[in-house]
Scaffold this motif. Structure first.
Motif, PDB file in Angstrom:
ATOM      1  N   SER A   1     -56.442  27.733 -55.301  1.00  0.00           N
ATOM      2  CA  SER A   1     -55.363  27.171 -54.481  1.00  0.00           C
ATOM      3  C   SER A   1     -55.993  26.651 -53.192  1.00  0.00           C
ATOM      4  N   CYS A   2     -55.216  25.895 -52.419  1.00  0.00           N
ATOM      5  CA  CYS A   2     -55.760  25.487 -51.119  1.00  0.00           C
ATOM      6  C   CYS A   2     -55.792  26.683 -50.164  1.00  0.00           C
ATOM      7  N   PHE A   3     -54.867  27.627 -50.383  1.00  0.00           N
ATOM      8  CA  PHE A   3     -54.929  28.860 -49.581  1.00  0.00           C
ATOM      9  C   PHE A   3     -56.315  29.484 -49.748  1.00  0.00           C
TER      10      PHE A   3
ATOM     11  N   HIS B   1     -51.791  25.715 -40.276  1.00  0.00           N
ATOM     12  CA  HIS B   1     -51.146  26.456 -41.371  1.00  0.00           C
ATOM     13  C   HIS B   1     -51.661  27.902 -41.455  1.00  0.00           C
TER      14      HIS B   1
ATOM     15  N   SER C   1     -52.692  29.662 -43.815  1.00  0.00           N
ATOM     16  CA  SER C   1     -53.915  29.885 -44.603  1.00  0.00           C
ATOM     17  C   SER C   1     -55.167  29.562 -43.795  1.00  0.00           C
TER      18      SER C   1
ATOM     19  N   ASP D   1     -57.077  19.835 -43.036  1.00  0.00           N
ATOM     20  CA  ASP D   1     -56.324  20.296 -44.197  1.00  0.00           C
ATOM     21  C   ASP D   1     -55.311  19.203 -44.505  1.00  0.00           C
TER      22      ASP D   1
ATOM     23  N   HIS E   1     -50.494  18.028 -46.744  1.00  0.00           N
ATOM     24  CA  HIS E   1     -49.298  17.207 -46.551  1.00  0.00           C
ATOM     25  C   HIS E   1     -49.637  15.738 -46.375  1.00  0.00           C
TER      26      HIS E   1
ATOM     27  N   THR F   1     -54.658  20.342 -51.518  1.00  0.00           N
ATOM     28  CA  THR F   1     -54.035  21.068 -52.631  1.00  0.00           C
ATOM     29  C   THR F   1     -53.779  20.145 -53.820  1.00  0.00           C
TER      30      THR F   1
ATOM     31  N   LYS G   1     -49.156  19.932 -54.712  1.00  0.00           N
ATOM     32  CA  LYS G   1     -48.040  19.128 -54.172  1.00  0.00           C
ATOM     33  C   LYS G   1     -48.064  17.759 -54.875  1.00  0.00           C
TER      34      LYS G   1
HETATM   35  C1  LIG Z   1     -51.148  22.841 -44.713  1.00  0.00           C
HETATM   36  C2  LIG Z   1     -51.234  23.723 -45.916  1.00  0.00           C
HETATM   37  N1  LIG Z   1     -52.425  24.270 -46.223  1.00  0.00           N
HETATM   38  C3  LIG Z   1     -52.570  25.073 -47.307  1.00  0.00           C
HETATM   39  C4  LIG Z   1     -51.498  25.336 -48.122  1.00  0.00           C
HETATM   40  C5  LIG Z   1     -51.709  26.213 -49.325  1.00  0.00           C
HETATM   41  O1  LIG Z   1     -51.770  25.392 -50.450  1.00  0.00           O
HETATM   42  P1  LIG Z   1     -51.695  26.048 -51.907  1.00  0.00           P
HETATM   43  O2  LIG Z   1     -50.257  26.093 -52.276  1.00  0.00           O
HETATM   44  O3  LIG Z   1     -52.505  25.126 -52.775  1.00  0.00           O
HETATM   45  O4  LIG Z   1     -52.312  27.399 -51.806  1.00  0.00           O
HETATM   46  C6  LIG Z   1     -50.256  24.796 -47.855  1.00  0.00           C
HETATM   47  C7  LIG Z   1     -49.103  25.091 -48.735  1.00  0.00           C
HETATM   48  O5  LIG Z   1     -47.963  24.897 -48.448  1.00  0.00           O
HETATM   49  C8  LIG Z   1     -50.113  23.970 -46.714  1.00  0.00           C
HETATM   50  O6  LIG Z   1     -48.938  23.445 -46.407  1.00  0.00           O
END
Ligand SMILES: Cc1ncc(COP(=O)(O)O)c(C=O)c1O
Length: 341
Positions: A54-56, A80, A82, A152, A155, A183, A186
């Motif tokens: 995930s991006c997290f 964010h 994360s 990041d 969005h 990510t 989305k």
């Molecule tokens: C700015 C930002 N970074 C990271 C994430 C995490 O992305 P992912 O859902 O792929 O873990 C989000 C998710 O909403 C986000 O808005």
């Protein structure tokens, strides 16, 4: 379009299996994972890319891998969650600058002068307000102070900027950012997955050291297939980005004309409809649902107290009729709840 993405997911499921029961470096790497990484790097014009669950996870892995106690990380205060958590995991000296405030960023760069390496960290687009980081000014400062820039792009990737290359394309600073995390959950398939793209040396190091990459299962083939198809579609059909842009303009213009305040950059499809009061936002959303429009009120702790809003996301697949129906419903509910006259 949705059909093509689903078909690609199905095909990958049949040809590559439901999952690999493994992290990447054991037996979790298939041809489609390598292809998608190449596609992502080419899309962003970077040397290489690395997938994360995930991006997290991409944000959890990067700072700890790249920055030591001798380094400094300088982060926008509204980044964010994360990113905040990722920074917590690293030993670098931590500096925060006021939201999108170039004067304060300059002050923090001055204050961190003795660090071995400095990294400026920002969301490309901030999700709660739909506003854009001042990336040109940030890149100028980074050059002046010899700092790295990390963004990041969750969005922005796939729909923001003329061809969906994101904030750097929108602001005409393509190639000036050092590292991009984004990510696949989305615009690019919408299932899950994240990535880092940037210089080869950075990606190589992440493959050796990033903990969420090393210690969490690889992306499932169906997810890889779906995202890979989304990149193909986007590169073939840039009219999708133009449609998002014109849908956004249409929605924002009609809503503003009706008397609503829409936050954020006027070009960005995140359209937060300002309400202020949390109870009002929730009542508003309930009334919209009764009219067949699904929107969500955002209030504390997701946004600061007293800054509740309904966040609307515009997409390329919305038709004009659907957008108008949504605006008409906003107007009716807005009048009945005395938000607009
Ligand atoms: C700015 C930002 N970074 C990271 C994430 C995490 O992305 P992912 O859902 O792929 O873990 C989000 C998710 O909403 C986000 O808005």
């Amino acid at each position: 379009m949705i059909c093509q993405v689903v078909d690609a997911a199905k095909e990958a499921l049949v040809t590559h299996g439901a999952g690999l029961s493994s992290v990447r470096f054991i037996c979790g790497t298939q041809d489609i994972h390598k292809d998608l990484e190449k596609k992502i790097a080419a899309f962003h014009g970077r040397e290489d890319a690395i997938l994360f669950p995930s991006c997290f996870d991409a944000n959890a892995g990067i700072f700890e891998t790249l920055l030591t106690a001798e380094d400094a990380v300088i982060s926008d205060e509204l980044n964010h969650a994360s990113i905040i958590d990722g920074i917590r995991l690293c030993k670098a000296q931590k500096y925060k600058y006021k939201h999108r405030d170039i004067a304060d960023l300059t002050a923090q760069l001055e204050a961190s002068k003795n660090a071995r390496m400095r990294m400026i960290v920002t969301d490309g687009v901030f999700s709660m307000d739909g506003n854009v980081a001042p990336l040109k000014e940030i890149c100028d400062l980074a050059e002046k102070y010899n700092a790295l820039v990390f963004i990041d792009e969750c969005h922005a990737t796939g729909f923001f900027g003329k061809t969906g290359r994101g904030t750097e394309e929108f602001l005409n600073v393509v190639g000036r950012v050092d590292i991009i995390n984004s990510t696949l959950g989305k615009a690019m398939g919408g299932a899950s997955g994240g990535y880092t793209t940037g210089p080869q040396a950075v990606i190589d190091l992440l493959r050796q050291r990033a903990r969420p990459y090393l210690f969490s299962n690889t992306l499932a083939p169906a997810v890889v297939g779906a995202s890979s198809k989304a990149f193909d579609i986007l590169q073939r059909d840039t009219s999708l980005c133009q449609t998002v842009a014109s849908n956004t303009t249409h929605f924002r213009e009609r809503m503003t004309k009706a008397g609503f305040t829409i936050l954020g950059d006027k070009h960005h499809p995140i359209c937060p409809v300002w309400l202020g009061d949390a109870r009002l936002a929730s009542e508003f959303a309930d009334a919209m649902l009764k009219k067949g429009i699904y929107v969500i009120g955002f209030s504390f702790p997701v946004v600061p107290k007293g800054k509740a809003r309904i966040r609307v996301q515009i997409s390329a697949s919305h038709t004009r009729e659907q957008l108008d129906r949504a605006v008409d419903a906003f107007i009716e509910v807005g009048r009945s709840l005395k938000v607009i006259a």
